[in-house]
Write an enzyme that holds these catalytic residues in place. Structure first.
Site, PDB file in Angstrom:
ATOM      1  N   ASP A  78       0.847  -1.288  -0.135  1.00  0.00           N
ATOM      2  CA  ASP A  78       0.041   0.182  -0.071  1.00  0.00           C
ATOM      3  C   ASP A  78       0.820   1.158   0.121  1.00  0.00           C
ATOM      4  OD1 ASP A  78      -2.810   0.926   0.261  1.00  0.00           O
ATOM      5  OD2 ASP A  78      -1.908   2.100   1.644  1.00  0.00           O
TER       6      ASP A  78
HETATM    7  N1  LIG Z   1       3.519   3.208 -12.898  1.00  0.00           N
HETATM    8  C1  LIG Z   1       3.494   3.862 -11.646  1.00  0.00           C
HETATM    9  N2  LIG Z   1       2.555   3.493 -10.540  1.00  0.00           N
HETATM   10  C2  LIG Z   1       2.572   4.550  -9.519  1.00  0.00           C
HETATM   11  C3  LIG Z   1       3.318   5.384  -9.429  1.00  0.00           C
HETATM   12  N3  LIG Z   1       3.540   5.865  -8.080  1.00  0.00           N
HETATM   13  C4  LIG Z   1       2.437   5.335  -7.661  1.00  0.00           C
HETATM   14  N4  LIG Z   1       1.936   4.362  -8.393  1.00  0.00           N
HETATM   15  C5  LIG Z   1       0.615   3.456  -8.164  1.00  0.00           C
HETATM   16  O1  LIG Z   1      -0.247   4.137  -7.362  1.00  0.00           O
HETATM   17  C6  LIG Z   1      -1.078   3.041  -6.736  1.00  0.00           C
HETATM   18  C7  LIG Z   1      -1.207   3.380  -5.326  1.00  0.00           C
HETATM   19  O2  LIG Z   1      -2.311   2.977  -4.825  1.00  0.00           O
HETATM   20  P1  LIG Z   1      -2.641   1.802  -3.765  1.00  0.00           P
HETATM   21  O3  LIG Z   1      -4.161   2.109  -3.220  1.00  0.00           O
HETATM   22  O4  LIG Z   1      -1.481   1.392  -2.847  1.00  0.00           O
HETATM   23  O5  LIG Z   1      -2.624   0.624  -4.757  1.00  0.00           O
HETATM   24  P2  LIG Z   1      -3.767   0.085  -5.983  1.00  0.00           P
HETATM   25  O6  LIG Z   1      -3.205   0.449  -7.196  1.00  0.00           O
HETATM   26  O7  LIG Z   1      -5.060   0.458  -5.323  1.00  0.00           O
HETATM   27  O8  LIG Z   1      -3.641  -1.651  -5.690  1.00  0.00           O
HETATM   28  P3  LIG Z   1      -3.865  -2.696  -4.532  1.00  0.00           P
HETATM   29  O9  LIG Z   1      -2.503  -3.105  -3.989  1.00  0.00           O
HETATM   30  O10 LIG Z   1      -4.822  -3.538  -5.067  1.00  0.00           O
HETATM   31  O11 LIG Z   1      -4.408  -1.690  -3.278  1.00  0.00           O
HETATM   32  C8  LIG Z   1      -0.207   1.512  -7.102  1.00  0.00           C
HETATM   33  O12 LIG Z   1      -0.706   0.823  -7.909  1.00  0.00           O
HETATM   34  C9  LIG Z   1       1.154   2.042  -7.217  1.00  0.00           C
HETATM   35  O13 LIG Z   1       1.998   1.195  -8.061  1.00  0.00           O
HETATM   36  C10 LIG Z   1       4.685   5.670 -10.346  1.00  0.00           C
HETATM   37  O14 LIG Z   1       5.227   6.513 -10.449  1.00  0.00           O
HETATM   38  N5  LIG Z   1       4.534   4.868 -11.459  1.00  0.00           N
END
Ligand SMILES: Nc1nc2c(ncn2[C@@H]2O[C@H](COP(=O)(O)OP(=O)(O)OP(=O)(O)O)[C@@H](O)[C@H]2O)c(=O)[nH]1
Length: 202
Positions: A78
């Site tokens: 997360d």
């Molecule tokens: N490709 C990429 N993704 C990013 C970057 N910064 C943040 N993210 C993405 O932002 C999201 C953060 O949200 P979270 O709530 O932690 O995760 P989520 O995408 O909802 O996925 P879950 O693990 O199922 O909760 C993640 O998927 C990270 O990989 C970046 O610089 N590049």
């Protein structure tokens, strides 16, 4: 016959899956069914810091899926973006992404990046780090051009940017681990997994 080690990523994140796949790991994907907003609201209301909340959510995702797949090593992660006293979530659409970036530009925001591994419903390991990212004070013409170039992929990112892509144009300075910023503290995770004979043999 040694027990085959099954690895599962409890995440819908394309970035997390990409990072693991490119490191050569073979894994299944089983997103966790967790009401993140409810957990964030409750923990924030109790005065928890972003990093502690990110750890709690990573552990919850990993342990919940590992109860369903008890023989697997399950990775949960997360990320919480904090700017001033606001916590940001992934933008719902491109208009939200624009508003997101207008409130982050010219400022430094922090990313709390947590990862956890669970097996049989029990958390075996967790790790959290933080990054500080300073955005340029770009103008709205630049922002429109960035949004047109970056496209809807940025909706999968909590900061409405992909640092490994056009998002690099947004920043004056980043302090912290590159992989963690993309969503996964990869190096400590690979270290832990190798210790359990998952990944490249030590
Ligand atoms: N490709 C990429 N993704 C990013 C970057 N910064 C943040 N993210 C993405 O932002 C999201 C953060 O949200 P979270 O709530 O932690 O995760 P989520 O995408 O909802 O996925 P879950 O693990 O199922 O909760 C993640 O998927 C990270 O990989 C970046 O610089 N590049």
């Amino acid at each position: 016959m040694p027990e085959e080690k099954v690895l599962v990523l409890a995440s819908q994140s394309p970035s997390r899956a990409r990072l693991l796949a490119r490191a050569g790991l073979v894994f299944d994907i089983q997103p966790a069914r967790v009401d993140e907003e409810e957990v964030k609201h409750a923990m924030r209301g109790a005065g928890a810091a972003a990093r502690d909340t990110a750890v709690a959510l990573a552990e919850l995702k990993a342990s919940r899926v590992s109860r369903l797949l008890p023989s697997a090593f399950v990775i949960g992660a997360d990320q919480i973006l904090e700017c001033g006293d606001l916590w940001f979530d992934k933008p719902a659409d491109m208009d939200h992404a624009r508003a997101h970036l207008l409130s982050l530009k010219g400022r430094t925001h922090r990313l709390a990046n947590a990862v956890s591994v669970a097996k049989g419903g029990a958390v075996l390991w967790r790790y959290v780090d933080e990054a500080r990212l300073t955005m340029r004070n770009f103008d709205e013409a630049f922002l429109d051009n960035y949004l047109a170039l970056a496209g809807e992929d940025i909706l999968t990112s909590v900061g409405a940017y992909q640092l490994e892509g056009p998002g690099a144009h947004l920043f004056a300075r980043i302090e912290g681990d590159f992989f963690s910023i993309l969503g996964l503290p990869l190096l400590p995770l690979l270290d832990f997994l190798r210790g359990h004979k998952i990944g490249i043999a030590a």
